[in-house]
Design a protein around this motif. Structure first.
Motif, PDB file in Angstrom:
ATOM      1  N   VAL B 179       9.607  23.644  14.898  1.00 31.66           N
ATOM      2  CA  VAL B 179      10.268  24.423  13.488  1.00 31.66           C
ATOM      3  C   VAL B 179      11.611  24.317  13.765  1.00 31.66           C
ATOM      4  O   VAL B 179      12.263  24.275  14.810  1.00 31.66           O
ATOM      5  CB  VAL B 179       9.620  25.755  13.261  1.00 31.66           C
ATOM      6  CG1 VAL B 179       7.932  25.645  13.097  1.00 31.66           C
ATOM      7  CG2 VAL B 179      10.085  26.719  14.366  1.00 31.66           C
ATOM      8  N   ASP B 187       7.062  32.159   8.265  1.00 26.86           N
ATOM      9  CA  ASP B 187       6.892  31.255   7.434  1.00 26.86           C
ATOM     10  C   ASP B 187       5.744  29.960   7.903  1.00 26.86           C
ATOM     11  O   ASP B 187       5.150  29.616   6.907  1.00 26.86           O
ATOM     12  CB  ASP B 187       8.424  30.138   7.656  1.00 26.86           C
ATOM     13  CG  ASP B 187       9.408  31.370   7.404  1.00 26.86           C
ATOM     14  OD1 ASP B 187       9.432  31.672   6.203  1.00 26.86           O
ATOM     15  OD2 ASP B 187      10.163  31.328   8.291  1.00 26.86           O
ATOM     16  N   ILE B 188       5.452  30.071   9.122  1.00 25.82           N
ATOM     17  CA  ILE B 188       4.107  29.043   9.400  1.00 25.82           C
ATOM     18  C   ILE B 188       2.981  29.780   8.775  1.00 25.82           C
ATOM     19  O   ILE B 188       2.070  28.848   8.063  1.00 25.82           O
ATOM     20  CB  ILE B 188       4.063  28.981  11.026  1.00 25.82           C
ATOM     21  CG1 ILE B 188       5.204  28.497  11.523  1.00 25.82           C
ATOM     22  CG2 ILE B 188       2.727  28.355  11.448  1.00 25.82           C
ATOM     23  CD1 ILE B 188       5.155  28.263  13.033  1.00 25.82           C
ATOM     24  N   ALA B 191       2.723  29.243   4.836  1.00 22.85           N
ATOM     25  CA  ALA B 191       2.373  27.801   4.655  1.00 22.85           C
ATOM     26  C   ALA B 191       0.998  27.526   4.746  1.00 22.85           C
ATOM     27  O   ALA B 191       0.274  26.788   4.034  1.00 22.85           O
ATOM     28  CB  ALA B 191       3.458  27.007   5.610  1.00 22.85           C
ATOM     29  N   LEU B 289       8.460  22.170   7.858  1.00 26.20           N
ATOM     30  CA  LEU B 289       8.458  23.580   7.482  1.00 26.20           C
ATOM     31  C   LEU B 289       9.700  24.153   7.275  1.00 26.20           C
ATOM     32  O   LEU B 289      10.734  23.869   7.994  1.00 26.20           O
ATOM     33  CB  LEU B 289       7.589  24.659   8.260  1.00 26.20           C
ATOM     34  CG  LEU B 289       5.922  24.265   8.374  1.00 26.20           C
ATOM     35  CD1 LEU B 289       5.653  25.285   9.379  1.00 26.20           C
ATOM     36  CD2 LEU B 289       5.383  24.489   7.276  1.00 26.20           C
ATOM     37  N   PHE B 292       9.499  30.079   3.968  1.00 29.35           N
ATOM     38  CA  PHE B 292       8.521  30.266   3.051  1.00 29.35           C
ATOM     39  C   PHE B 292       8.460  31.629   2.341  1.00 29.35           C
ATOM     40  O   PHE B 292       8.632  32.630   3.059  1.00 29.35           O
ATOM     41  CB  PHE B 292       7.382  29.996   3.631  1.00 29.35           C
ATOM     42  CG  PHE B 292       6.319  29.066   2.565  1.00 29.35           C
ATOM     43  CD1 PHE B 292       6.587  27.515   2.811  1.00 29.35           C
ATOM     44  CD2 PHE B 292       5.361  29.415   1.782  1.00 29.35           C
ATOM     45  CE1 PHE B 292       5.725  26.716   2.123  1.00 29.35           C
ATOM     46  CE2 PHE B 292       4.418  28.570   1.404  1.00 29.35           C
ATOM     47  CZ  PHE B 292       4.754  27.239   1.482  1.00 29.35           C
ATOM     48  N   PRO B 304       8.059  26.949  -0.393  1.00 30.21           N
ATOM     49  CA  PRO B 304       9.339  26.902   0.372  1.00 30.21           C
ATOM     50  C   PRO B 304      10.406  27.687  -0.567  1.00 30.21           C
ATOM     51  O   PRO B 304      10.568  27.377  -1.726  1.00 30.21           O
ATOM     52  CB  PRO B 304       9.891  25.435   0.537  1.00 30.21           C
ATOM     53  CG  PRO B 304       8.481  24.812   0.345  1.00 30.21           C
ATOM     54  CD  PRO B 304       7.619  25.516  -0.622  1.00 30.21           C
TER      55      PRO B 304
END
Lengths: 200, 471
Positions: B179, B187-188, B191, B289, B292, B304
């Protein structure tokens, strides 16, 4: 738990998907330590809107809720099931239920009947065009009927059996107390225990 | 032969805890290694025990804390809300009566139930962990089978230390790559949820795998597993490795000496076999990524940070379009507005998702030498009293207060607003918590889920931002 075989009552169309348990009963209503009296929290935020379906006759007397997919997502609060039942609901129909909600419903005797979304759409139209239409949910034959409408629903066989018989889960498990004790005897000694540690 | 096929991590943990296999439609009986208890979902369960004349079968596998209701200021005073106070007092009485260890408000080990389990070393690889709270999935970061249960099941575990359950289906979430800067575990997982949807994980235990997951710290792995429930999954798991063992070694309840060696030998077997088959697989490229954030009223409605508020008329599915329209109306957002232009009133840093020490460090790194934007309120609520103390020992509290943020005591706080920490109607927050449901943080409140880095940058700029926007 009271056995459930067949129920007939006014159907309530709830045209919403992703009805999470925070919507079914907001957190501020979870503070009671008793098991009853949660009906005032049911859909509390939405009931402030006079257009909301439960604020309209005859839906306010409903006992079969017909909701969009992904009903009961989010928080594990069993209060969501208690609030629905305390209000008078005996069945919720949806194309998809969140797992924890479905489990909680099964423990309390609220039938979570999983139908095809196409059938949910047909029921919505029927209930909206003819408010007050009664819906019959037959757990033995796994069918939903309303006027000419007939559909089958899915529910896992074990939950169905328990609901039909009105059986208490804990009593069922305790029939296997010997097997639990025998399992416990074989657990590795290094598995954690919560016993307070001696002060060092 | 099905028997000769390799097993997934989840199947191995399940098999090792099966007291008896169900026949036909009957569920398996699963043994529970650790039961975490808090004040909101337990009173009716203890009542049930009393009514049936039952005891807690294994108080030594049970631990309780006060987290959902507790105020985060003036904790030396009685709780002002009488209903909250009654609930907390009820837990204290129940724990005393049934012999359950309790860490009450003000205690050095008090905190959010999912922060204190790992912190004490009670959450261990290959264990089964349950709690009357859906974010129990957090503990899966250690390779435990951990899942939220309802109050009837809380009573069932108290009485029998088991649960009747059908095995969960298995789904691999493969995340390969590295990342970029300012992209975090939060954020992962946001997503992932946007990709598979809030119902995508229903019936499954998710196993997060791949190089992007292996490189994460334990705290980051907990953030990922924590939000598995927001994808509808029963649980989330990550295979234990050296990172896991290093985190656990020396913790108060971790095995010691020869027990440690035996435990680690056992834990090393807790990996999905090469020839195991998942019921479903999902792939995500970590390299693609970016930070997010959510725009809507469920955790799957995310994009995003560089994107704009979506246009519902462009959504083909009727139900999804209707849901998006309702969400935008509730959130008071116009299609096409860049997400970076959305102004917030409140920033909340905390919760079982992002209330651990690394989360506070990340946010403090952004806030150091900066100030919270005028008109923005920022609450920093450590996940536990231990996290609070560690932060103070490092001087993080002074960075937060110098920047103009409020430094609070430990608890669930504004994640769900059961205590006085709530949004007012119409207020908008950037929140490191896990749910952006309507009214979740206070009736009429509007929530954008973000990472700790985005939370801190947003506090400085006043609109949804990443740290790069501050340069």
């Amino acid at each position: 738990m009271e056995p459930f075989t067949k129920h007939t009552g006014v159907g309530v169309p709830l045209r919403r998907s992703n009805v999470d348990t925070d919507q079914i009963i907001p957190a501020v209503y979870l503070k009671r330590v008793s098991r009853t009296g949660f009906e005032d929290g049911l859909f509390a935020a939405w009931r402030g809107d006079e257009q909301f379906v439960l604020n309209q006759e005859p839906f306010n007397r409903g006992s079969v809720l017909v909701a969009g997919p992904d009903f009961g997502t989010g928080s594990s609060r069993e209060h969501a099931v208690w609030a629905l039942m305390d209000y008078g609901f005996r069945v919720v129909i949806s194309a998809r239920f969140a797992d924890i909600f479905r489990g909680n419903a099964g423990k309390q005797g609220l039938v979570a009947a999983q139908c095809e979304q196409a059938d949910v759409e047909l029921l919505w139209k029927l209930l909206e065009n003819e408010p007050g239409t009664e819906v019959t949910v037959d757990l033995a034959e796994k069918t939903v009927r309303a006027k000419d409408f007939v559909a089958t629903f899915q529910i896992d066989d074990y939950t169905r059996w328990r609901l039909l018989e009105g059986l208490d889960d804990i009593a069922l498990t305790l029939r296997h107390a010997d097997e639990i004790a025998s399992f416990e005897g074989q657990r590795p000694s290094w598995k954690p225990v919560t016993t307070p540690l001696a002060a060092s | 032969m099905a028997d000769e096929r390799g097993r997934t991590l989840a199947e191995k943990v399940w098999d090792a805890h099966t007291v008896r296999r169900g026949e036909g439609a009957e569920p398996d009986l699963l043994y529970i290694d650790l039961h975490l208890v808090h004040e909101v979902t337990s009173p009716q369960a203890f009542d049930g025990l009393r009514l049936a004349g039952r005891q807690v079968r294994r108080p030594d596998l049970t631990i309780a804390t006060e987290d959902h209701n507790v105020p985060t200021v003036d904790i030396d005073l009685p709780i002002a809300d009488p209903v909250s106070r009654t609930q907390v007092d009820t837990l204290r009485r129940n724990c005393k009566e049934f012999g359950v260890r309790l860490h009450p408000m003000g205690d050095a080990e008090q905190g959010i139930v999912h922060v204190i389990g790992p912190q004490l070393g009670l959450t261990q690889p290959g264990t089964t962990v349950v709690c009357g709270d859906s974010h129990t999935s957090t503990h899966g970061a250690f390779g435990a089978m951990a899942f939220g249960i309802g109050t009837s099941e809380v009573e069932h575990v108290l009485a029998t230390q088991t649960l009747p359950l059908r095995p969960f289906k298995t789904m691999a979430i493969n995340i390969e790559g590295t990342v970029g800067e300012s992209v975090t575990a939060k954020d992962i997982i946001l997503a992932v949820i946007a990709k598979i949807g809030t119902g995508g994980g229903q019936g499954y235990v998710l196993e997060y795998r791949g190089s992007a997951i292996e490189s994460l710290s334990m705290e980051a792995r907990m953030t990922i597993c924590n939000m598995s429930i927001e994808a509808g999954a029963r649980a989330g798991m990550i295979a234990p490795d050296e990172t896991t063992f290093a985190y656990l070694e020396g913790r108060p309840h971790a095995p010691q000496g020869a027990d440690w060696d035996a435990a680690v030998a056992d834990w090393r077997e807790l990996r999905t076999d090469d020839d195991a088959v998942f019921d479903a697989e999902v792939h995500l490229d970590a390299n693609e990524l970016t930070p997010f954030v959510t725009w809507g009223t469920n955790p799957g409605q995310g994009l995003p940070l560089g994107a704009a508020v979506p246009d519902p008329t462009a959504i083909p599915d009727e139900n999804e379009r209707f849901a998006a329209e309702k969400a935008l109306s509730y959130m008071d957002l116009q299609p096409g507005t860049p997400l970076r232009e959305i102004a917030v009133d409140t920033v909340f840093l905390g919760s079982c998702t992002n209330g651990r020490i690394e989360d506070l460090r990340a946010a403090a790194g952004v806030l150091q030498g900066r100030t919270v934007s005028e008109g923005v309120r920022m609450l920093v609520v450590p996940g536990s009293m231990r996290v609070r103390k560690a932060a103070e020992d490092e001087g993080l509290d002074r960075i937060f207060t110098s920047a103009g943020a409020e430094w609070r005591q430990a608890g669930c706080s504004m994640c769900l607003g059961m205590n006085p920490d709530q949004l007012q109607p119409g207020e908008r927050s950037a929140s490191t918590s896990n749910r952006n449901f309507e009214g979740r943080q206070g009736k009429g409140g509007r929530t954008h889920l973000v990472s700790p880095l985005v939370a801190a940058a947003t506090a400085v700029r006043g609109t949804l931002s990443s740290p790069e926007d501050l340069n």
